[in-house]
Design a protein around this motif. Structure first.
Motif, PDB file in Angstrom:
ATOM      1  N   ILE A  86       0.833  -1.198   0.000  1.00 58.00           N
ATOM      2  CA  ILE A  86       0.000   0.000   0.000  1.00 58.00           C
ATOM      3  C   ILE A  86       0.869   1.250   0.000  1.00 58.00           C
ATOM      4  O   ILE A  86       0.582   2.229  -0.685  1.00 58.00           O
ATOM      5  CB  ILE A  86      -0.954  -0.019   1.206  1.00 58.00           C
ATOM      6  N   GLN A  87       1.965   1.179   0.741  1.00 58.79           N
ATOM      7  CA  GLN A  87       2.871   2.337   0.743  1.00 58.79           C
ATOM      8  C   GLN A  87       3.450   2.588  -0.638  1.00 58.79           C
ATOM      9  O   GLN A  87       3.587   3.726  -1.072  1.00 58.79           O
ATOM     10  CB  GLN A  87       3.999   2.113   1.746  1.00 58.79           C
ATOM     11  N   ILE A  88       3.766   1.506  -1.344  1.00 55.14           N
ATOM     12  CA  ILE A  88       4.288   1.677  -2.704  1.00 55.14           C
ATOM     13  C   ILE A  88       3.212   2.288  -3.607  1.00 55.14           C
ATOM     14  O   ILE A  88       3.478   3.197  -4.387  1.00 55.14           O
ATOM     15  CB  ILE A  88       4.782   0.330  -3.286  1.00 55.14           C
ATOM     16  N   ALA A  89       1.997   1.774  -3.464  1.00 53.15           N
ATOM     17  CA  ALA A  89       0.895   2.303  -4.269  1.00 53.15           C
ATOM     18  C   ALA A  89       0.709   3.796  -3.992  1.00 53.15           C
ATOM     19  O   ALA A  89       0.511   4.599  -4.910  1.00 53.15           O
ATOM     20  CB  ALA A  89      -0.397   1.539  -3.966  1.00 53.15           C
ATOM     21  N   TYR A  90       0.799   4.155  -2.739  1.00 49.74           N
ATOM     22  CA  TYR A  90       0.616   5.557  -2.363  1.00 49.74           C
ATOM     23  C   TYR A  90       1.718   6.417  -2.975  1.00 49.74           C
ATOM     24  O   TYR A  90       1.476   7.510  -3.477  1.00 49.74           O
ATOM     25  CB  TYR A  90       0.628   5.684  -0.828  1.00 49.74           C
ATOM     26  N   TRP A  91       2.917   5.883  -2.951  1.00 53.81           N
ATOM     27  CA  TRP A  91       4.047   6.591  -3.560  1.00 53.81           C
ATOM     28  C   TRP A  91       3.818   6.754  -5.070  1.00 53.81           C
ATOM     29  O   TRP A  91       4.028   7.831  -5.621  1.00 53.81           O
ATOM     30  CB  TRP A  91       5.341   5.824  -3.277  1.00 53.81           C
ATOM     31  N   LEU A  92       3.350   5.689  -5.738  1.00 59.72           N
ATOM     32  CA  LEU A  92       3.071   5.761  -7.183  1.00 59.72           C
ATOM     33  C   LEU A  92       2.043   6.840  -7.479  1.00 59.72           C
ATOM     34  O   LEU A  92       2.175   7.629  -8.405  1.00 59.72           O
ATOM     35  CB  LEU A  92       2.526   4.420  -7.711  1.00 59.72           C
ATOM     36  N   LYS A  93       1.005   6.849  -6.667  1.00 58.53           N
ATOM     37  CA  LYS A  93      -0.062   7.827  -6.859  1.00 58.53           C
ATOM     38  C   LYS A  93       0.483   9.245  -6.748  1.00 58.53           C
ATOM     39  O   LYS A  93       0.207  10.091  -7.595  1.00 58.53           O
ATOM     40  CB  LYS A  93      -1.159   7.588  -5.809  1.00 58.53           C
ATOM     41  N   ARG A  94       1.251   9.493  -5.716  1.00 62.36           N
ATOM     42  CA  ARG A  94       1.797  10.833  -5.493  1.00 62.36           C
ATOM     43  C   ARG A  94       2.812  11.220  -6.565  1.00 62.36           C
ATOM     44  O   ARG A  94       2.799  12.310  -7.105  1.00 62.36           O
ATOM     45  CB  ARG A  94       2.510  10.893  -4.129  1.00 62.36           C
ATOM     46  N   GLN A  95       3.695  10.291  -6.862  1.00 62.67           N
ATOM     47  CA  GLN A  95       4.836  10.571  -7.711  1.00 62.67           C
ATOM     48  C   GLN A  95       4.460  10.662  -9.193  1.00 62.67           C
ATOM     49  O   GLN A  95       5.089  11.390  -9.939  1.00 62.67           O
ATOM     50  CB  GLN A  95       5.874   9.459  -7.495  1.00 62.67           C
ATOM     51  N   TYR A  96       3.460   9.909  -9.597  1.00 66.12           N
ATOM     52  CA  TYR A  96       3.132   9.847 -11.020  1.00 66.12           C
ATOM     53  C   TYR A  96       1.743  10.361 -11.363  1.00 66.12           C
ATOM     54  O   TYR A  96       1.419  10.511 -12.533  1.00 66.12           O
ATOM     55  CB  TYR A  96       3.298   8.414 -11.540  1.00 66.12           C
ATOM     56  N   GLY A  97       0.919  10.583 -10.362  1.00 69.38           N
ATOM     57  CA  GLY A  97      -0.399  11.122 -10.622  1.00 69.38           C
ATOM     58  C   GLY A  97      -1.362  10.066 -11.127  1.00 69.38           C
ATOM     59  O   GLY A  97      -1.308   9.687 -12.288  1.00 69.38           O
ATOM     60  N   SER A  98      -2.221   9.557 -10.248  1.00 68.61           N
ATOM     61  CA  SER A  98      -3.297   8.649 -10.659  1.00 68.61           C
ATOM     62  C   SER A  98      -4.214   8.558  -9.461  1.00 68.61           C
ATOM     63  O   SER A  98      -3.928   9.130  -8.418  1.00 68.61           O
ATOM     64  CB  SER A  98      -2.754   7.260 -11.007  1.00 68.61           C
ATOM     65  N   THR A  99      -5.293   7.827  -9.603  1.00 64.92           N
ATOM     66  CA  THR A  99      -6.122   7.621  -8.427  1.00 64.92           C
ATOM     67  C   THR A  99      -5.458   6.567  -7.553  1.00 64.92           C
ATOM     68  O   THR A  99      -4.629   5.792  -8.015  1.00 64.92           O
ATOM     69  CB  THR A  99      -7.518   7.090  -8.827  1.00 64.92           C
ATOM     70  N   HIS A 347       7.875   4.628 -13.953  1.00 65.42           N
ATOM     71  CA  HIS A 347       9.066   4.060 -14.574  1.00 65.42           C
ATOM     72  C   HIS A 347       9.632   3.012 -13.632  1.00 65.42           C
ATOM     73  O   HIS A 347       9.857   3.290 -12.458  1.00 65.42           O
ATOM     74  CB  HIS A 347      10.105   5.147 -14.842  1.00 65.42           C
ATOM     75  N   ALA A 348       9.858   1.806 -14.165  1.00 66.70           N
ATOM     76  CA  ALA A 348      10.292   0.702 -13.311  1.00 66.70           C
ATOM     77  C   ALA A 348      11.637   0.998 -12.637  1.00 66.70           C
ATOM     78  O   ALA A 348      11.870   0.590 -11.507  1.00 66.70           O
ATOM     79  CB  ALA A 348      10.381  -0.590 -14.105  1.00 66.70           C
ATOM     80  N   ARG A 349      12.524   1.714 -13.319  1.00 69.71           N
ATOM     81  CA  ARG A 349      13.833   2.002 -12.727  1.00 69.71           C
ATOM     82  C   ARG A 349      13.666   2.885 -11.494  1.00 69.71           C
ATOM     83  O   ARG A 349      14.205   2.611 -10.432  1.00 69.71           O
ATOM     84  CB  ARG A 349      14.735   2.691 -13.750  1.00 69.71           C
ATOM     85  N   GLU A 350      12.873   3.938 -11.624  1.00 67.27           N
ATOM     86  CA  GLU A 350      12.676   4.866 -10.505  1.00 67.27           C
ATOM     87  C   GLU A 350      11.906   4.184  -9.379  1.00 67.27           C
ATOM     88  O   GLU A 350      12.202   4.385  -8.196  1.00 67.27           O
ATOM     89  CB  GLU A 350      11.921   6.115 -10.964  1.00 67.27           C
ATOM     90  N   THR A 351      10.928   3.373  -9.746  1.00 63.77           N
ATOM     91  CA  THR A 351      10.141   2.677  -8.746  1.00 63.77           C
ATOM     92  C   THR A 351      10.997   1.639  -8.021  1.00 63.77           C
ATOM     93  O   THR A 351      10.860   1.443  -6.815  1.00 63.77           O
ATOM     94  CB  THR A 351       8.904   2.039  -9.400  1.00 63.77           C
ATOM     95  N   ALA A 352      11.904   1.012  -8.759  1.00 64.43           N
ATOM     96  CA  ALA A 352      12.826   0.048  -8.137  1.00 64.43           C
ATOM     97  C   ALA A 352      13.633   0.732  -7.041  1.00 64.43           C
ATOM     98  O   ALA A 352      13.833   0.172  -5.958  1.00 64.43           O
ATOM     99  CB  ALA A 352      13.763  -0.546  -9.192  1.00 64.43           C
ATOM    100  N   LEU A 353      14.067   1.955  -7.301  1.00 65.67           N
ATOM    101  CA  LEU A 353      14.852   2.679  -6.299  1.00 65.67           C
ATOM    102  C   LEU A 353      14.028   2.910  -5.031  1.00 65.67           C
ATOM    103  O   LEU A 353      14.524   2.780  -3.914  1.00 65.67           O
ATOM    104  CB  LEU A 353      15.323   4.027  -6.863  1.00 65.67           C
ATOM    105  N   GLN A 354      12.769   3.244  -5.225  1.00 63.23           N
ATOM    106  CA  GLN A 354      11.888   3.504  -4.091  1.00 63.23           C
ATOM    107  C   GLN A 354      11.627   2.225  -3.289  1.00 63.23           C
ATOM    108  O   GLN A 354      11.720   2.220  -2.062  1.00 63.23           O
ATOM    109  CB  GLN A 354      10.570   4.101  -4.606  1.00 63.23           C
ATOM    110  N   ILE A 355      11.330   1.151  -4.003  1.00 62.54           N
ATOM    111  CA  ILE A 355      11.053  -0.123  -3.321  1.00 62.54           C
ATOM    112  C   ILE A 355      12.307  -0.590  -2.582  1.00 62.54           C
ATOM    113  O   ILE A 355      12.240  -1.037  -1.441  1.00 62.54           O
ATOM    114  CB  ILE A 355      10.566  -1.181  -4.334  1.00 62.54           C
ATOM    115  N   ALA A 356      13.446  -0.453  -3.238  1.00 65.00           N
ATOM    116  CA  ALA A 356      14.705  -0.860  -2.608  1.00 65.00           C
ATOM    117  C   ALA A 356      14.953  -0.044  -1.342  1.00 65.00           C
ATOM    118  O   ALA A 356      15.386  -0.583  -0.322  1.00 65.00           O
ATOM    119  CB  ALA A 356      15.865  -0.693  -3.583  1.00 65.00           C
ATOM    120  N   ALA A 357      14.655   1.243  -1.387  1.00 63.91           N
ATOM    121  CA  ALA A 357      14.871   2.083  -0.211  1.00 63.91           C
ATOM    122  C   ALA A 357      14.010   1.599   0.956  1.00 63.91           C
ATOM    123  O   ALA A 357      14.466   1.558   2.101  1.00 63.91           O
ATOM    124  CB  ALA A 357      14.559   3.540  -0.547  1.00 63.91           C
ATOM    125  N   MET A 358      12.775   1.187   0.652  1.00 60.25           N
ATOM    126  CA  MET A 358      11.890   0.707   1.717  1.00 60.25           C
ATOM    127  C   MET A 358      12.401  -0.574   2.349  1.00 60.25           C
ATOM    128  O   MET A 358      12.181  -0.834   3.519  1.00 60.25           O
ATOM    129  CB  MET A 358      10.480   0.473   1.158  1.00 60.25           C
TER     130      MET A 358
END
Ligand code: ADP
Ligand code: ZN
Ligand code: ZN
Length: 765
Positions: A86-99, A347-358
């Motif tokens: 859920i935290q990743i989803a929330y990050w995606l929503k904020r970072q990329y703009g979607s519901t 973008h999978a590369r940027e998202t990978a960085l976020q997931i890795a950080a978590m």
């Protein structure tokens, strides 16, 4: 605004995420409630206490305030695997703009309709004497079926239920009776659909080179020291990157960690998978588009339950919920397929960085032609850079000829084949070697250029190619700049100012005319509608059933054909003059990859690049296979024009049923941002000195709005498309802009219109 309301989803699964309920956050819990946290809430008419997940928080509510219930308590056990997602989803929503719902659906696996597969097993509960006694009793009572079961259990402690039921022809009642007597027990165990069916063969281990060892040791050393980092491995195809990934993953597994291995779908070949299975056995699995929903779901369960160490797959494999992730590898990180084309456009590369950080995990990026983004950050020191220059084995780099098509025209050659290319194809036909011809046509870009001097019509503001538009106009798809199509070249005055019309079919025809004896195969979107036909063409070519393969960029990726010794790029200009800022980078990548196709076996290869702009840096450096030289020129252009990675860009795409509607909305949205910029700048002193300027004011001033304008494809499926772009050096500023626009659109309650956001877009709209 205080964030005092939380959206809570009670039953969180992919199928049910569309029902969040809003709750009040009691002030004493304010610090503990954030997306991903498990909370207890009163639910329904009876206010039964239920557990749920917080998926979003906000300062507003759409419900009458007095009707909103309060969160009762926060689950103190910390963030769960589900909470992580859920935290990743929330990050995606904020970072990329979607519901939030679209983001959750991206991250959470689809729950398949099929039930979990189960099988029963029968285990004996009596040993030796006791079992024999029971058997004799059955025989005495003429209970033949029960006797058969017990006899089978004398030799095997555990047996598959279905098998003995059928083979021994016994009824379920017989088992139940024996279970009641305490002779045996029947258990159900879950098992998984496993997409991997291959014998774990003997792996031939290589002795790692010094560079390979150094990379593995650095990555693992940092990790063990508690400083997982991001690493970029720049190495040509065949330089041994995959061996490095295998080495790192092996050590991670040794520490009880798991690994995600991303590869572009097109590179997900049996050979690649086999290398992983041979090393790691059945604790490796794969997720890709050819799996059924059930198979996909099972892989995710296996991962969650700790039955997997490695998952291999394209973009979506990133969301595999591993309990203790150690490393994410992104191979061919420059590939555009890593960018999602639907919301959220992550973008999978940027998202990978976020997931890795978590997870406090490492990230290893690899490529033969790194994206300008990744190399830029490596240069800045954000990533550690490793260069692997040599290819393993004997295969040499090919000899490259750059052919100036302006010269060909001067000499009276109007064919699509230059004299050099024709001569070399002829030689191959005589020698019985194969040729690949490559027409890098892509999308709809209709640029105009001069065939005499090579001049390309470009936007004076954006420095990208103008596209043909409504017959006699030229249009910039970033800013909307328009001009009349000139009759004569503004540089040399020639009348040979035109577009480039040839497609793969015409090339095929031209080949048949000029080389009537050659056996030609064609591969493009038309000839490969089904996945089978794609593979059929490739294997026919691999079996040397054709001399020449003509195709679009799909022929340059992967696939080794040892008998191919000549590669021809018919018009490098086609990708060079696409109407977006990545055209130069894409051309360099395509040419480098294409050149890599020639001479993979023992025979040396030759490459012909035909172009009207032989002086373009993308072509010069690709011909020399000089990545560094290319990068240094490309980054100057990006910096000068403030394109990513020097700055960030946000594309806002508006679709509408009526053309004016979209136009108006675009103007209004752009105006809303301009207004915010002005108010941000209001505090500035008259003389423009910087002293009184706050950080925010400074940054708002640096925002650029480009457009709005009609999109490159102005209408799809009866929906009109308008677009505008925003540029700013700071990504988070663009996130703020997106928030403002989202709010603006929400207030307007749009009907028959949609708005999509795309950060650092990979395509023109
Ligand atoms: P890349 O992933 O960069 O394309 P690979 O790891 O697939 O490169 O390596 C290319 C080939 O070279 C493979 O067949 C691989 O087994 C072999 N190879 C890689 N490293 C070594 C090594 N240190 N010694 C011998 N062969 C190697
Ligand atoms: Zn000219
Ligand atoms: Zn422009």
């Amino acid at each position: 605004m205080a964030k005092q309301y939380a959206d809570v989803i009670i039953d969180i699964s992919h199928d049910k995420v569309d029902r969040p309920f809003q709750y009040r956050i009691p002030p004493e819990l304010a610090k503990e409630v954030y997306p991903g946290v498990r909370v207890y809430v009163p639910f329904g008419k009876g206010n039964l206490e239920k557990a749920g997940y917080v998926v979003d928080i906000s300062g507003q509510t759409e419900y009458p305030v007095e009707k909103i219930k309060s969160i009762t308590a926060v689950d103190g056990k910390g963030i769960t695997v589900q909470g992580n997602q859920i935290q990743i989803a929330y990050w995606l929503k904020r970072q990329y703009g979607s519901t939030m719902i679209a983001a959750l659906k991206t991250v959470l696996p689809v729950k398949h309709k099929l039930k979990q597969l189960e099988r029963k097993k029968v285990t004996r509960c009596m040993e030796g004497e006791a079992l024999l006694e029971a058997l004799q009793l059955c025989e005495k009572k003429h209970q033949a079926a029960k006797a058969r079961i017990l006899r089978a259990l004398l030799t095997d402690e555990v047996l598959p239920y279905e098998l003995i039921r059928q083979k021994l022809n016994v009824s379920p009642a017989a088992f139940t009776a024996l279970e009641k007597q305490g002779c045996l027990k029947i258990e159900t165990e879950a098992y998984y659909r496993n997409p991997v069916r291959c014998a774990a063969g003997e792996e031939k281990r290589v002795v790692l080179s010094k560079v390979q060892q150094e990379i593995i040791e650095t990555v693992m050393g940092d990790y063990r020291a508690g400083h997982p980092g991001t690493y970029l491995v720049h190495g040509v195809t065949g330089s041994g990157k995959t061996e490095v990934y295998l080495g790192i993953i092996e050590q991670m597994i040794g520490m009880g960690k798991q690994a995600i291995m991303l590869i572009p779908e097109i590179a997900l070949t049996y050979q690649t998978l086999l290398r992983f299975y041979k090393r790691f056995g059945d604790r490796v699995s794969v997720i890709n588009s050819s799996l059924s929903q059930g198979e996909k779901y099972d892989q995710i369960r296996r991962a969650k339950e700790g039955a997997l160490d490695v998952i291999i797959g394209p973009r979506s494999a990133l969301f595999t919920p591993f309990p203790d992730l150690g490393v994410i590898v992104v191979d061919e990180e420059h590939e555009s397929s890593y960018k999602s084309e639907s919301m959220p456009k992550y973008h999978a590369r940027e998202t990978a960085l976020q997931i890795a950080a978590m997870h406090r995990a490492s990230v290893v990026l690899g490529s033969a032609t790194p994206s300008t983004e990744a190399y830029y950050r490596a240069q800045r020191g954000d990533y550690k850079l490793f260069e692997m220059t040599a290819r393993h084995g004997a295969s040499m780099l090919p000899k490259v000829y750059t052919i100036d098509l302006r010269e060909e025209l001067k000499q009276g050659n109007r064919s699509v084949f230059s004299r050099k290319l024709r001569e070399l194809i002829d030689g191959r036909l005589q020698a019985g070697e194969q040729t690949m011809l490559f027409l890098n046509r892509r999308g709809y870009a209709g640029f105009i250029s001069c065939r005499v001097c090579g001049h390309v019509m470009k936007c004076p503001h954006c420095d990208v190619s103008l596209s043909e538009h409504r017959g006699n106009m030229l249009l910039c798809h970033y800013c909307g700049y328009e001009e009349h199509r000139a009759e004569k070249c503004p540089v040399c005055g020639s009348r040979y100012l035109m577009g480039f019309k040839a497609g793969t079919e015409q090339i095929e025809e031209a080949l048949q005319k000029e080389f009537p004896k050659a056996r030609v195969l064609r591969m493009d979107a038309d000839t490969t509608k089904s996945k089978e036909s794609y593979e059929k063409i490739l294997s026919a070519f691999a079996d040397e059933k054709a001399d020449i393969l003509v195709g679009t960029q799909m022929i340059v990726k992967g696939h080794d054909f040892p008998n191919v010794t000549l590669v021809g790029v018919l018009a490098a200009d086609l990708s060079l003059n696409q109407n977006d800022y990545r055209a130069g980078e894409r051309t360099f990548q395509l040419l480098t990859q294409a050149a890599g196709r020639a001479g993979r076996g023992n025979k040396p290869g030759e490459v012909v690049i035909q172009t009207y702009q032989p002086e373009h840096y993308s072509i010069i450096h690709a011909a020399k296979q000089d990545y560094r030289g290319f990068y240094e020129e490309e980054i100057l252009y990006r910096e000068f024009m403030q394109y990513p990675p020097a700055a960030h860009m946000l594309a806002v795409l508006i679709t509408s049923r009526q053309q004016e509607q979209g136009e108006t909305l675009g103007d209004e949205m752009a105006a809303a941002i301009t207004k915010r910029m002005r108010s941000g700048a209001q505090g500035l002193p008259e003389d423009g000195t910087v002293s009184g300027e706050t950080e925010t004011e400074k940054t708002w001033q640096r925002l650029q709005i480009i457009g709005p304008t009609e999109a490159a494809i102005g209408k799809i499926n009866d929906l009109y498309r308008h677009v505008f772009y925003l540029k700013h050096p700071d990504y988070q500023m663009l996130v703020q802009v997106k928030d403002i626009l989202e709010h603006f659109c929400k207030e307007k309650e749009l009907k028959n219109q949609t708005v999509q956001y795309d950060f650092d877009p990979m395509n023109t709209y």
